[in-house]
Design an enzyme around this catalytic site. Structure first.
Site, PDB file in Angstrom:
ATOM      1  CD  GLU A 155       8.023   5.140   1.055  1.00 32.92           C
ATOM      2  OE1 GLU A 155       7.491   4.301   1.930  1.00 32.92           O
ATOM      3  OE2 GLU A 155       8.488   4.553  -0.051  1.00 32.92           O
ATOM      4  CE1 TYR A 156       4.968   7.652   9.231  1.00 30.45           C
ATOM      5  CE2 TYR A 156       5.225   4.717   7.918  1.00 30.45           C
ATOM      6  CZ  TYR A 156       6.043   5.889   9.270  1.00 30.45           C
ATOM      7  OH  TYR A 156       6.911   5.921   9.586  1.00 30.45           O
ATOM      8  CD  GLU A 182       5.928   3.396   4.683  1.00 32.47           C
ATOM      9  OE1 GLU A 182       6.053   2.699   5.954  1.00 32.47           O
ATOM     10  OE2 GLU A 182       6.399   4.393   4.073  1.00 32.47           O
ATOM     11  CD  GLU A 185       2.392   2.507  10.118  1.00 33.56           C
ATOM     12  OE1 GLU A 185       3.223   1.905   9.515  1.00 33.56           O
ATOM     13  OE2 GLU A 185       1.354   2.742  10.185  1.00 33.56           O
ATOM     14  CB  SER A 228       3.674   5.148  11.900  1.00 33.12           C
ATOM     15  OG  SER A 228       4.532   6.047  12.560  1.00 33.12           O
ATOM     16  NE  ARG A 229       4.837   7.981  16.505  1.00 32.45           N
ATOM     17  CZ  ARG A 229       5.672   8.374  14.937  1.00 32.45           C
ATOM     18  NH1 ARG A 229       7.410   7.251  14.696  1.00 32.45           N
ATOM     19  NH2 ARG A 229       6.020   9.026  14.802  1.00 32.45           N
TER      20      ARG A 229
HETATM   21  P1  NAD Z   1      14.938  12.067   3.254  1.00 27.54           P
HETATM   22  O1  NAD Z   1      14.716  13.231   4.184  1.00 27.54           O
HETATM   23  O2  NAD Z   1      15.425  11.036   3.778  1.00 27.54           O
HETATM   24  O3  NAD Z   1      14.147  11.791   2.177  1.00 27.54           O
HETATM   25  C1  NAD Z   1      13.374  12.236   1.502  1.00 27.54           C
HETATM   26  C2  NAD Z   1      14.356  13.080   0.259  1.00 27.54           C
HETATM   27  O4  NAD Z   1      13.429  13.183  -0.987  1.00 27.54           O
HETATM   28  C3  NAD Z   1      15.081  13.691  -0.203  1.00 27.54           C
HETATM   29  O5  NAD Z   1      16.344  13.388  -0.572  1.00 27.54           O
HETATM   30  C4  NAD Z   1      14.853  14.553  -0.994  1.00 27.54           C
HETATM   31  O6  NAD Z   1      15.899  15.397  -1.664  1.00 27.54           O
HETATM   32  C5  NAD Z   1      13.566  14.240  -1.996  1.00 27.54           C
HETATM   33  N1  NAD Z   1      12.805  14.782  -2.751  1.00 27.54           N
HETATM   34  C6  NAD Z   1      12.273  16.284  -1.541  1.00 27.54           C
HETATM   35  N2  NAD Z   1      11.343  16.373  -2.482  1.00 27.54           N
HETATM   36  C7  NAD Z   1      11.375  16.488  -3.760  1.00 27.54           C
HETATM   37  C8  NAD Z   1      11.172  16.057  -5.369  1.00 27.54           C
HETATM   38  N3  NAD Z   1      10.022  17.033  -5.610  1.00 27.54           N
HETATM   39  N4  NAD Z   1      11.562  15.749  -5.937  1.00 27.54           N
HETATM   40  C9  NAD Z   1      12.700  14.374  -5.776  1.00 27.54           C
HETATM   41  N5  NAD Z   1      13.198  14.462  -5.008  1.00 27.54           N
HETATM   42  C10 NAD Z   1      12.827  14.865  -3.546  1.00 27.54           C
HETATM   43  O7  NAD Z   1      13.106  10.947   4.012  1.00 27.54           O
HETATM   44  P2  NAD Z   1      13.280   9.804   3.908  1.00 27.54           P
HETATM   45  O8  NAD Z   1      13.516   8.945   5.627  1.00 27.54           O
HETATM   46  O9  NAD Z   1      13.354   8.584   3.122  1.00 27.54           O
HETATM   47  O10 NAD Z   1      11.917   9.517   4.157  1.00 27.54           O
HETATM   48  C11 NAD Z   1      10.764  10.240   2.419  1.00 27.54           C
HETATM   49  C12 NAD Z   1       9.534   9.716   3.396  1.00 27.54           C
HETATM   50  O11 NAD Z   1       9.752   8.307   3.106  1.00 27.54           O
HETATM   51  C13 NAD Z   1       8.739  10.474   4.084  1.00 27.54           C
HETATM   52  O12 NAD Z   1       7.251  10.709   3.658  1.00 27.54           O
HETATM   53  C14 NAD Z   1       8.159   9.213   5.351  1.00 27.54           C
HETATM   54  O13 NAD Z   1       7.544   9.549   6.231  1.00 27.54           O
HETATM   55  C15 NAD Z   1       8.493   8.228   4.815  1.00 27.54           C
HETATM   56  N6  NAD Z   1       9.310   6.699   5.589  1.00 27.54           N
HETATM   57  C16 NAD Z   1      10.062   7.062   6.241  1.00 27.54           C
HETATM   58  C17 NAD Z   1      10.159   5.600   6.689  1.00 27.54           C
HETATM   59  C18 NAD Z   1      11.656   5.546   7.147  1.00 27.54           C
HETATM   60  O14 NAD Z   1      12.574   4.407   7.465  1.00 27.54           O
HETATM   61  N7  NAD Z   1      12.799   6.327   6.366  1.00 27.54           N
HETATM   62  C19 NAD Z   1       9.855   5.154   7.011  1.00 27.54           C
HETATM   63  C20 NAD Z   1       8.074   4.786   7.061  1.00 27.54           C
HETATM   64  C21 NAD Z   1       8.345   6.120   6.144  1.00 27.54           C
END
Ligand code: NAD
Length: 351
Positions: A155-156, A182, A185, A228-229
């Site tokens: 994920e970015y 990924e 956006e 993403s922006r």
């Molecule tokens: P989040 O905080 O909901 O989830 C992150 C998860 O990773 C947590 O559950 C945390 O416990 C777990 N984690 C962290 N380090 C870990 C490790 N070493 N081993 C195992 N688990 C671990 O965050 P999210 O929104 O799901 O975002 C995650 C990634 O996705 C980020 O890089 C974010 O930029 C990207 N992203 C998210 C979205 C979205 O809509 N949520 C969209 C695009 C990109």
């Protein structure tokens, strides 16, 4: 295995590629002997354009199926959901979720079992990993799976530094596996409508102002967490140069980063990333063109299916060797350019 290595040897007879593929062949055939899977990506150019080697890439893809999700947050949960119910008839059907890795003790999630990181990296029935952790731990996770010869979808943003991203990309190429970042956006209806509206117009100056709630720890500097922006701006207006940047922060979870950018035609663009308690999530644009101005994202016809599903299909297509070399290269250049800009912005802000 013998037959596969024999086919590989035939592949390298393509005259244009013969010289440099010989080196690749020696290394790859060696890998054939130590792995159950078969791959004959050209290790020199990362692709096999012009020779019949992409036939072999598809052979590997057919056998590829197992995937693991690392990080069970919002994105990780969606990845598991999408693999359990892939779009029918799409290449995403080739991916089968075999487990997830979490720092918490979860047991099962959506019927999928938790496995250890060691197991995820070493299991032969896992060929791909989705890295969905907080941004700061992307780098270590990507490296572990690439080193184990597995495809990675992250994920970015891929990493918190440009140099590391380059190094990881080199590692992926060396291992003959896909490294995919990924960028959902770019798949949104909003972005597609905006891109269509901007096309063919001559920008004079513009701004993109993002607001949102505070981020949890581990998401990094705003120029990286908000990449993403920045990616929108680069996709809309081409490569950019950073001329100035500043960060106001440190009070009650509030931060405001302002970056001044220039397009290739020396047209100024301002990118603002503002986060704080109670700030609504949204983007404001103000693009002044020679012929008109655009202050609202045009209405879109809506998306075509889930964004993460579309991204998963794109990742699967890459693994299947169905994405052209030019497209892969263009994407890589854009991703690295954005990471480089993000790093420059951070450096200027922290000086
Ligand atoms: P989040 O905080 O909901 O989830 C992150 C998860 O990773 C947590 O559950 C945390 O416990 C777990 N984690 C962290 N380090 C870990 C490790 N070493 N081993 C195992 N688990 C671990 O965050 P999210 O929104 O799901 O975002 C995650 C990634 O996705 C980020 O890089 C974010 O930029 C990207 N992203 C998210 C979205 C979205 O809509 N949520 C969209 C695009 C990109």
């Amino acid at each position: 295995m013998f037959i596969e290595c024999f086919i590989f040897t035939i592949c390298i007879l393509s005259p244009e590629y013969e010289a440099h593929l010989r080196v690749a062949a020696a290394r790859r055939v060696k890998q054939c002997q130590s792995e159950n899977s078969f791959s004959c990506f050209c290790l020199c150019c990362g692709s096999c354009r012009g020779c019949s080697i992409d036939l072999c890439v598809r052979r590997k893809a057919v056998s590829m199926s197992g995937a693991v999700v690392v990080g069970l947050g919002i994105a990780g949960g969606v990845r598991i959901r999408d693999m359990l119910a892939p779009l029918a008839g799409s290449p995403a059907e080739k991916l089968q979720v075999r487990g997830f890795v979490s720092r918490r003790s979860v047991g099962t999630h959506q019927g999928v079992s938790q496995i250890s990181m060691e197991e995820a990296v070493s299991r032969e029935d896992i060929q791909a990993a989705f890295i969905c952790t907080e941004n700061v731990s992307h780098e270590d996770n990507i490296r572990a799976f690439l080193q184990a010869g597995k495809h990675v979808c992250v994920e970015y943003p891929m990493t918190m530094s440009y140099k590391t991203a380059v190094e990881l990309w080199d590692l992926a190429q060396d291992k003959g596996v896909v490294l995919h970042e990924e960028h959902i956006e770019l798949l949104t209806g909003d972005f597609k409508a905006l891109k269509k509206e901007v096309e063919g117009k001559s920008l004079q100056e513009g701004s993109l102002h993002f607001t949102g709630g505070p981020l949890k720890p581990g998401f990094g500097f705003p120029s990286f967490s908000g990449i993403s922006r920045l990616t929108w701006l680069v996709e809309l207006f081409g490569e950019l140069v950073v001329t100035a940047a500043a960060l106001e922060d440190a009070v009650s979870n509030y931060s405001k980063m302002t970056a001044k950018l220039l397009t290739r035609d020396n047209r100024p663009l301002t990118w603002i990333e503002e986060r704080g308690p109670g700030l609504p999530r949204g983007k404001k644009i103000n693009f002044q063109f020679a012929t008109c101005s655009l202050t609202q994202i045009p209405p879109s016809a809506g998306g075509t299916g889930g964004l993460f599903m579309q991204d998963m299909i794109h990742f699967s297509c890459k693994i299947l060797g169905q994405v052209g070399v030019e497209d892969l290269q263009r994407e890589k250049i854009r991703i690295l350019h954005c990471l480089e800009l993000a790093e420059k912005i951070q450096n200027i802000c922290q000086k």
